[in-house]
Design a protein around this motif. Structure first.
Motif, short mmCIF file in Angstrom:
data_model
loop_
_atom_site.label_atom_id
_atom_site.label_comp_id
_atom_site.label_asym_id
_atom_site.label_seq_id
_atom_site.Cartn_x
_atom_site.Cartn_y
_atom_site.Cartn_z
N ALA A 82 0.81 -1.22 0.00
CA ALA A 82 0.00 0.00 0.00
C ALA A 82 0.84 1.26 0.00
O ALA A 82 0.36 2.35 -0.33
CB ALA A 82 -0.93 0.00 1.22
N ASN A 83 2.13 1.12 0.36
CA ASN A 83 3.01 2.29 0.43
C ASN A 83 3.85 2.49 -0.83
O ASN A 83 4.72 3.36 -0.85
CB ASN A 83 3.94 2.16 1.64
CG ASN A 83 3.19 2.21 2.95
OD1 ASN A 83 2.21 2.94 3.08
ND2 ASN A 83 3.65 1.44 3.92
N LYS A 84 3.59 1.71 -1.87
CA LYS A 84 4.37 1.83 -3.09
C LYS A 84 4.25 3.24 -3.67
O LYS A 84 3.14 3.76 -3.85
CB LYS A 84 3.91 0.80 -4.12
CG LYS A 84 4.78 0.77 -5.37
CD LYS A 84 4.34 -0.33 -6.33
CE LYS A 84 5.25 -0.38 -7.56
NZ LYS A 84 4.86 -1.46 -8.50
N GLY A 85 5.39 3.87 -3.94
CA GLY A 85 5.41 5.22 -4.49
C GLY A 85 5.34 6.31 -3.45
O GLY A 85 5.45 7.50 -3.79
N LYS A 86 5.18 5.93 -2.19
CA LYS A 86 5.10 6.92 -1.11
C LYS A 86 6.48 7.11 -0.47
O LYS A 86 7.39 6.32 -0.68
CB LYS A 86 4.11 6.46 -0.04
CG LYS A 86 2.67 6.35 -0.53
CD LYS A 86 1.75 5.91 0.60
CE LYS A 86 0.30 5.78 0.12
NZ LYS A 86 -0.59 5.33 1.23
N VAL A 87 6.60 8.16 0.29
CA VAL A 87 7.84 8.47 1.00
C VAL A 87 7.65 8.19 2.48
O VAL A 87 6.64 8.60 3.07
CB VAL A 87 8.25 9.94 0.79
CG1 VAL A 87 9.46 10.29 1.64
CG2 VAL A 87 8.56 10.20 -0.67
N MET A 88 8.59 7.50 3.07
CA MET A 88 8.51 7.17 4.49
C MET A 88 8.65 8.45 5.33
O MET A 88 9.70 9.10 5.32
CB MET A 88 9.61 6.18 4.85
CG MET A 88 9.75 5.90 6.35
SD MET A 88 8.22 5.33 7.11
CE MET A 88 8.82 4.55 8.59
N ASP A 89 7.58 8.82 6.04
CA ASP A 89 7.61 10.01 6.89
C ASP A 89 6.91 9.75 8.22
O ASP A 89 6.31 10.65 8.81
CB ASP A 89 6.98 11.19 6.17
CG ASP A 89 5.51 10.94 5.80
OD1 ASP A 89 5.02 9.81 6.02
OD2 ASP A 89 4.87 11.88 5.27
#
Length: 269
Positions: free
Chosen positions: A176-183
Motif C-alpha cells: 500500500a506504500n508503493k510510491g510513497k515516501v517514508m515520513d
C-alpha cells in the motif's frame, strides 16, 4: 608504562590491519563468485566484530573496559549485518554497486577490489580505532560516570538505528506504500534516523574509552573513529548518495523541506 603501551598499540594495529586485509580479500572472492559487490555491506558490520575480537585476543590483561568495548561493537556489527543480509535477500544488486559495475567496464574487478573492499577495510580500521585501543590495551575504568555516559549514548544511538531500520522495512514491504515516501515514526523527525543512530553509537564507544586510565594521547587517537564515521555518513557515502538518488522525486523533496536532514527535531510547518 607508556612506552610499553605505545609499542603494544602499534603491534595491535598491525595485527588488526592484517586481519582486516585477509577478511576483506575473502569477501571480495565471495563477491566475484556471487557476482554482486553489495555483499560488502554485510561484510562491513561483521568486520568490526572480527577487528574487536582480534584486538581483544592480543590483550594479556583484559579488563571491564575491554569487554564493554567489544560487547558494544559486536552488538552493533551483528545487528547491522543481519539487517542488511535479510534486506538484500532475494533482491538484485544495490543500485550504487550496479551502477559502478556498468561504469568501470573492463577494470571492474580491479576497481572493485581496490575501491570497494580494500577501501572499506581501510575505513574500517580508522572507525574501529577506539575499540582497538579499548579492547587491546590493558586499561581500567578510571571515571565510571564516563563509562555510564558512553553506554547510555550508545544505547540511544542503537535505539534510533535499529528502530529506524525496522520502521523503514515495515513501510517498504507494505504494498500500500508503493510510491510513497517514508515520513512516519522516527522518520518524521529526521530523514536519516538510522544514520543518526550509527554516528551516535560510535561517539558512545569513544566516551567509554574516555573513562579509562589510559594517557590522554590515546584518547585523542581514539577520536579518529567517531570523526571518520561522522564524516563518511554526513559528507561522503551515506546521506549524500541517498539524497542524490531522490533529487528528482517531488514527494521526497516536499518531505525534505519539512524534515531535518540528520539531527531529529520537530517537523517544520
Amino acid at each position: 608504562m607508556y612506552t610499553y603501551t605505545s609499542d603494544a598499540l602499534k603491534n595491535i594495529f598491525i595485527n588488526v590491519a592484517l586481519a582486516i586485509f585477509a577478511y576483506m580479500t575473502t569477501w571480495f572472492i565471495v563477491a566475484v563468485i556471487r557476482k554482486r559487490n553489495d555483499i560488502a555491506d554485510i561484510a562491513w558490520g561483521l568486520g568490526f566484530v572480527v577487528s574487536a575480537l582480534v584486538a581483544l585476543s592480543l590483550n594479556q590483561s583484559k579488563t571491564t573496559a575491554s569487554y564493554i568495548a567489544v560487547g558494544l561493537t559486536a552488538a552493533w556489527g551483528l545487528r547491522l549485518a543481519i539487517h542488511i543480509g535479510t534486506r538484500n535477500h532475494g533482491k538484485t544488486e544495490d543500485f550504487r554497486y550496479a551502477q559502478w559495475r556498468k561504469d568501470w567496464g573492463k577494470f571492474f574487478l580491479l576497481r572493485s577490489y581496490a575501491q570497494v573492499f580494500l577501501l572499506q577495510g581501510l575505513l574500517m580500521l580508522a572507525v574501529v580505532t577506539p575499540v582497538i585501543i579499548n579492547a587491546g590495551l590493558p586499561n581500567k575504568i578510571d571515571i565510571p560516570v564516563w563509562t555510564a555516559a558512553g553506554v547510555i549514548v550508545w544505547v540511544f544511538g542503537f535505539y534510533f538505528e535499529a528502530l529506524g531500520d525496522y520502521q523503514l522495512r515495515q513501510f517498504v514491504t507494505n504494498p500500500a506504500n508503493k510510491g510513497k515516501v517514508m515520513d512516519q515514526g522516527l522518520w518524521q523527525y529526521t530523514r536519516h534516523p538510522n544514520y543518526f543512530g550509527e554516528v551516535i553509537q560510535w561517539w558512545g564507544v569513544w566516551l567509554v574509552l574516555l573513562s579509562t586510565n589510559l594517557a590522554g594521547s590515546y584518547k585523542l587517537i581514539g577520536l579518529i573513529g567517531p570523526v571518520t564515521i561522522t564524516t563518511l555518513i554526513l559528507f561522503v557515502s551515506g546521506i549524500p548518495l541517498l539524497e542524490k538518488k531522490y533529487a528528482d522525486n517531488p514527494k521526497y523533496q516536499a518531505y525534505a523541506k519539512r524534515t531535518n536532514k540528520f539531527f531529529p527535531w520537530e517537523p517544520r510547518k
